[in-house]
Each structure stands twice: as structure tokens, then as C-alpha cells.
Design a protein around this motif. Structure first.
Motif, PDB file in Angstrom:
ATOM      1  N   SER A   1       0.828  -1.209   0.000  1.00 45.91           N
ATOM      2  CA  SER A   1       0.000   0.000   0.000  1.00 45.91           C
ATOM      3  C   SER A   1       0.857   1.251   0.000  1.00 45.91           C
ATOM      4  O   SER A   1       0.490   2.279  -0.582  1.00 45.91           O
ATOM      5  N   ALA A   2       2.033   1.167   0.632  1.00 46.55           N
ATOM      6  CA  ALA A   2       2.907   2.338   0.679  1.00 46.55           C
ATOM      7  C   ALA A   2       3.492   2.664  -0.687  1.00 46.55           C
ATOM      8  O   ALA A   2       3.926   3.793  -0.917  1.00 46.55           O
ATOM      9  N   LYS A   3       3.486   1.675  -1.598  1.00 48.29           N
ATOM     10  CA  LYS A   3       4.051   1.876  -2.923  1.00 48.29           C
ATOM     11  C   LYS A   3       3.017   2.359  -3.936  1.00 48.29           C
ATOM     12  O   LYS A   3       3.374   2.834  -5.006  1.00 48.29           O
ATOM     13  N   PHE A   4       1.746   2.203  -3.625  1.00 45.27           N
ATOM     14  CA  PHE A   4       0.675   2.501  -4.572  1.00 45.27           C
ATOM     15  C   PHE A   4      -0.100   3.736  -4.119  1.00 45.27           C
ATOM     16  O   PHE A   4      -0.453   3.865  -2.947  1.00 45.27           O
ATOM     17  N   LYS A   5      -0.375   4.607  -5.058  1.00 43.57           N
ATOM     18  CA  LYS A   5      -1.173   5.794  -4.777  1.00 43.57           C
ATOM     19  C   LYS A   5      -2.189   5.984  -5.899  1.00 43.57           C
ATOM     20  O   LYS A   5      -1.820   6.146  -7.082  1.00 43.57           O
ATOM     21  N   ASN A   6      -3.453   5.899  -5.523  1.00 48.53           N
ATOM     22  CA  ASN A   6      -4.555   6.091  -6.476  1.00 48.53           C
ATOM     23  C   ASN A   6      -4.496   5.114  -7.652  1.00 48.53           C
ATOM     24  O   ASN A   6      -4.910   5.431  -8.762  1.00 48.53           O
ATOM     25  N   CYS A   7      -3.986   3.930  -7.402  1.00 50.21           N
ATOM     26  CA  CYS A   7      -3.953   2.918  -8.470  1.00 50.21           C
ATOM     27  C   CYS A   7      -5.245   2.117  -8.458  1.00 50.21           C
ATOM     28  O   CYS A   7      -5.945   2.041  -7.439  1.00 50.21           O
ATOM     29  N   TYR A   8      -5.583   1.471  -9.554  1.00 52.91           N
ATOM     30  CA  TYR A   8      -6.914   0.889  -9.680  1.00 52.91           C
ATOM     31  C   TYR A   8      -6.911  -0.253 -10.692  1.00 52.91           C
ATOM     32  O   TYR A   8      -5.918  -0.522 -11.362  1.00 52.91           O
ATOM     33  N   PHE A   9      -8.058  -0.876 -10.811  1.00 50.21           N
ATOM     34  CA  PHE A   9      -8.342  -1.824 -11.893  1.00 50.21           C
ATOM     35  C   PHE A   9      -9.790  -1.654 -12.297  1.00 50.21           C
ATOM     36  O   PHE A   9     -10.622  -1.185 -11.504  1.00 50.21           O
ATOM     37  N   ILE A  10     -10.102  -2.012 -13.547  1.00 51.38           N
ATOM     38  CA  ILE A  10     -11.483  -1.963 -14.017  1.00 51.38           C
ATOM     39  C   ILE A  10     -12.225  -3.153 -13.432  1.00 51.38           C
ATOM     40  O   ILE A  10     -11.719  -4.281 -13.426  1.00 51.38           O
ATOM     41  N   TYR A  11     -13.408  -2.910 -12.950  1.00 54.97           N
ATOM     42  CA  TYR A  11     -14.150  -3.902 -12.189  1.00 54.97           C
ATOM     43  C   TYR A  11     -14.323  -5.211 -12.975  1.00 54.97           C
ATOM     44  O   TYR A  11     -14.241  -6.304 -12.420  1.00 54.97           O
ATOM     45  N   GLU A  12     -14.546  -5.099 -14.291  1.00 53.07           N
ATOM     46  CA  GLU A  12     -14.768  -6.293 -15.106  1.00 53.07           C
ATOM     47  C   GLU A  12     -13.470  -7.061 -15.400  1.00 53.07           C
ATOM     48  O   GLU A  12     -13.499  -8.137 -15.990  1.00 53.07           O
ATOM     49  N   ASN A  13     -12.342  -6.511 -15.034  1.00 54.68           N
ATOM     50  CA  ASN A  13     -11.050  -7.123 -15.377  1.00 54.68           C
ATOM     51  C   ASN A  13     -10.162  -7.143 -14.131  1.00 54.68           C
ATOM     52  O   ASN A  13      -9.186  -6.392 -14.026  1.00 54.68           O
ATOM     53  N   ILE A  14     -10.489  -8.040 -13.227  1.00 55.20           N
ATOM     54  CA  ILE A  14      -9.810  -8.089 -11.926  1.00 55.20           C
ATOM     55  C   ILE A  14      -8.409  -8.671 -12.088  1.00 55.20           C
ATOM     56  O   ILE A  14      -8.192  -9.588 -12.881  1.00 55.20           O
ATOM     57  N   PRO A  15      -7.412  -8.168 -11.343  1.00 59.75           N
ATOM     58  CA  PRO A  15      -6.056  -8.740 -11.390  1.00 59.75           C
ATOM     59  C   PRO A  15      -6.033 -10.174 -10.858  1.00 59.75           C
ATOM     60  O   PRO A  15      -6.986 -10.649 -10.235  1.00 59.75           O
ATOM     61  N   SER A  16      -4.922 -10.848 -11.097  1.00 61.26           N
ATOM     62  CA  SER A  16      -4.715 -12.212 -10.611  1.00 61.26           C
ATOM     63  C   SER A  16      -3.454 -12.256  -9.762  1.00 61.26           C
ATOM     64  O   SER A  16      -2.484 -11.527 -10.016  1.00 61.26           O
ATOM     65  N   LEU A  17      -3.483 -13.142  -8.781  1.00 61.62           N
ATOM     66  CA  LEU A  17      -2.312 -13.343  -7.936  1.00 61.62           C
ATOM     67  C   LEU A  17      -1.719 -14.711  -8.250  1.00 61.62           C
ATOM     68  O   LEU A  17      -2.409 -15.731  -8.213  1.00 61.62           O
ATOM     69  N   ILE A  18      -0.426 -14.730  -8.567  1.00 63.97           N
ATOM     70  CA  ILE A  18       0.285 -15.975  -8.845  1.00 63.97           C
ATOM     71  C   ILE A  18       1.399 -16.107  -7.814  1.00 63.97           C
ATOM     72  O   ILE A  18       2.267 -15.228  -7.707  1.00 63.97           O
ATOM     73  N   VAL A  19       1.363 -17.191  -7.058  1.00 66.96           N
ATOM     74  CA  VAL A  19       2.379 -17.440  -6.041  1.00 66.96           C
ATOM     75  C   VAL A  19       3.308 -18.530  -6.559  1.00 66.96           C
ATOM     76  O   VAL A  19       2.879 -19.653  -6.805  1.00 66.96           O
ATOM     77  N   LEU A  20       4.566 -18.178  -6.737  1.00 59.55           N
ATOM     78  CA  LEU A  20       5.563 -19.120  -7.221  1.00 59.55           C
ATOM     79  C   LEU A  20       6.329 -19.701  -6.046  1.00 59.55           C
ATOM     80  O   LEU A  20       6.928 -18.972  -5.256  1.00 59.55           O
TER      81      LEU A  20
END
Length: 371
Positions: A323-342
Motif C-alpha cells: 500500500s505504501a508503494k501505490f497511490k490512487n492505483c486501480y483496476f477496471i471492475y470487469e477485469n480483476i487482477p490475478s495473484l500468482i504465487v511461485l
């Protein structure tokens, strides 16, 4: 055939008619002689006509049959001789044709050798021409006057883009890349540097590249970079990269061994797999993939992470450092990000509470004008 020289080849049709005429004449003469001789012989011994008719006609017939047989035998012998002669003539004709083909093949080989010699002469001539161009371009590029430098870049561009002697492309690329490296801070003011940038881009399209490794440092925080292709490696430190840069950062990131440090990057399509970023500020950029290392070392403001793959090496329960690295960042509701854990064992696709550092928006903002 030369004039005044008669052909010595036998005429088979003429010889055949002559031979048949001679045989017929000899056979007729033989029959007449035999017939007359028999009559004289018969009457000479006092034989009667009746006796001649009975006894000597058969003898005469036998003589005639013998004459016909001799004629047939002679004809067979003659036809054999003619056949043998015809075969011999045909063999001579075939041998002549073979010799002609051999001579034609030798002529073709000679023509091929002449073409190859001509090609080598042309290659040698082109090589000498391009070597002269390279030397002339280098001389003009080292001159002080702007017009000489422009002429030097134009000549070296001819060497780079010329298709006749490709071996000099990389040396020409190295010469103009070295000139760019020495004068990059004046790229916005010196017209010949724009020509260098275009020539380097054209060389890249043709598969050429310089062997120059460049470290570019901005003279001030507001220095706007003019990005360029064609270096063996390049590093940018400080300054600003905007959407107006051509080539755009999305293109320049495909260059080998490219890195950015403490650079403000506006309105870019970012692929962190291709380039290295550290202490950079991304403003109004789009991301399709980002790794935890990129998050730790950079800052993000008003960036779009719609459909982005966040790649972590472990699952984090505390995302406050993100959160400290991101300011006012976003995603479009219909295109949610994905989390990949390696992990060392497997790759895990999982969910995450994105609201801790991203906001969901209904639609794409009009102010996001990204190439």
C-alpha cells in the motif's frame, strides 16, 4: 561444309537403286546366255525341238532358278552391308551429337565461371565502395560543422541500409551509436542526432546492432529522454519518459540489457519482464504483469492494473508495504487482477483482497491515453 567441298557421305537410296539395276541386268544377261547356250548346245548335238522341249526346258528352268537364287543371295548380302553402313552412320551422328553436347557443356561451364568472376569483381567493387563510404562518413562525423555531421550520418546510413555489403552494417551502427552516446544530452537540439536515431532504428530492422554499451544520466530531474535503439546495452538514470517519446518505452524495453533507475515514466505500457526498474516512478501507466521485486523497488501513481498478474514468491498476509508503494492505483471492475504465487514446488493461482491497495472502477478513465 566449306564452299567447293563435296559431301563424301553415301546416298543409300541412290546406291540401292543402282545395285538393284545392276543385279537385274546381270540376272537377265545370265538367263539369256544360259538359254542361248542351251539351245545351241542342244541343236549342235542334233536334238529335235520336241527333245529340247522336254529335256532342256527343265535344265533351262534350273539355270534360271540358280540365277534368281544368286541374285537373292547377292541382294541379302548387299542389304546387310547397307544396314551395317547405316548403323555406322547413325553411330557417327550420335557421336557427333555427344561431342556437340560436350562442347555446349564446356561453354556453359565457361559462362558460369565468367559470371562468378564478374560477381566477385562486383562484390570486390562494392566492398571497396562501402569501405570508402564508411571512411568518408567517419571523417565527416568527426568534423565540427553541423552540415558535415549530417552528411556523415547520411553516408553511414547508406552503409547500414545498403543490401550489397552487409558486413559493414555493425561497424557503421557502432560509429553512429558512439556519436549519440557522446551527445545524447543535446538530442532535442541537434538535427543530425535525430538522423542518427532513425538510422539506428532502420539498422535494427535489418538485424544490425552496435557494440556500444551506454550509461545515460540525466543532467537534471526534468530532462526528457529521447529513447533510441541499437545499443548492446543501455542504462537510463534520472529524467522523465513521456508518452511523446518515439520510440515509445514499450518498444525500447525490447532492447537487450536495458535498465532504468530513478526515472519518472508517464503513460507507458510496461512489461517488467523485459527491462529492469529501480527507484522509478510510474505515473498513469498500464501493467500486464508485475513481480514483487518490482513493487519493492518502485512507486506507482494513478496506474491501471486491470487484468495484471501479480507474481509473488510467497503469500503475504500483511500488504501494508504494498500500500505504501501505490497511490490512487486501480483496476477496471470487469477485469480483476490475478495473484500468482511461485514456490519451489508449484505455481498457485489464488485470490487476494485487492482493495487494500487498489480501487475498483466501473470504466476506463478518459485521461488514460496510453499508446
Amino acid at each position: 561444309m566449306e564452299l567447293g567441298t563435296m559431301s563424301m557421305k553415301p546416298n543409300l537410296k541412290t546406291d540401292e537403286k543402282t545395285w538393284q539395276g545392276c543385279l537385274g541386268f546381270v540376272a537377265m544377261l545370265f538367263a539369256i546366255v544360259v538359254g542361248v547356250g542351251s539351245i545351241i548346245l542342244s541343236f549342235g548335238f542334233g536334238l529335235s525341238w520336241a527333245r529340247v522341249n522336254k529335256d532342256h526346258v527343265a535344265i533351262l528352268k534350273d539355270y534360271l532358278l540358280i540365277a534368281a537364287g544368286l541374285t537373292t543371295f547377292a541382294t541379302i548380302i548387299w542389304r546387310g552391308m547397307m544396314t551395317d553402313q547405316q548403323v555406322r552412320i547413325q553411330r557417327e551422328q550420335v557421336d557427333t551429337q555427344i561431342n556437340q553436347l560436350e562442347r555446349q557443356r564446356e561453354q556453359v561451364d565457361q559462362q558460369r565461371e565468367q559470371v562468378e568472376l564478374l560477381r566477385r569483381q562486383i562484390d570486390s567493387s562494392n566492398a571497396a565502395r562501402y569501405i570508402d563510404l564508411l571512411a568518408e562518413g567517419t571523417k565527416l562525423l568527426e568534423a565540427e560543422g553541423a552540415h558535415q555531421k549530417i552528411a556523415g550520418v547520411a553516408i553511414l546510413r547508406e552503409v547500414i541500409c545498403g543490401l550489397d555489403y552487409e558486413v559493414l552494417r555493425n561497424p557503421a551502427m557502432t560509429l553512429i551509436a558512439s556519436e549519440w552516446k557522446e551527445n545524447y544530452k543535446s538530442a532535442a537540439d541537434l538535427p543530425y542526432l535525430k538522423l542518427i536515431k532513425d538510422a539506428l532504428s532502420e539498422g535494427i530492422k535489418l538485424g544490425a546492432r552496435s557494440n556500444i554499451s551506454a550509461v545515460f544520466e540525466a543532467p537534471n530531474d526534468n530532462f526528457e529522454w529521447v529513447l533510441v535503439e541499437g545499443f548492446a546495452s543501455q542504462s537510463y538514470s534520472g529524467g522523465i519518459i513521456t508518452n511523446e517519446n518515439r520510440p515509445h518505452i514499450s518498444t525500447i524495453m525490447q532492447e537487450p540489457k536495458i535498465s532504468f533507475r530513478n526515472v519518472k515514466i508517464y503513460n507507458g505500457k510496461i512489461d517488467t519482464k523485459e527491462a529492469t526498474f529501480s527507484d522509478c516512478y510510474f505515473i498513469k501507466c498500464r501493467f500486464k504483469e508485475i513481480r514483487i521485486d518490482d513493487i519493492n523497488e518502485n512507486y506507482f501513481c494513478d496506474c491501471d492494473f486491470s487484468g495484471c498478474n501479480f507474481i509473488f514468491y510467497e503469500r503475504f498476509t500483511d500488504t501494508s508495504f504494498i500500500s505504501a508503494k501505490f497511490k490512487n492505483c486501480y483496476f477496471i471492475y470487469e477485469n480483476i487482477p490475478s495473484l500468482i504465487v511461485l514456490t519451489s514446488d508449484e505455481t498457485e493461482f489464488t485470490s487476494m483482497d485487492w482493495s487494500s491497495f487498489l480501487s475498483a472502477r466501473e470504466s476506463f478513465d478518459d485521461f488514460m491515453n496510453v499508446d
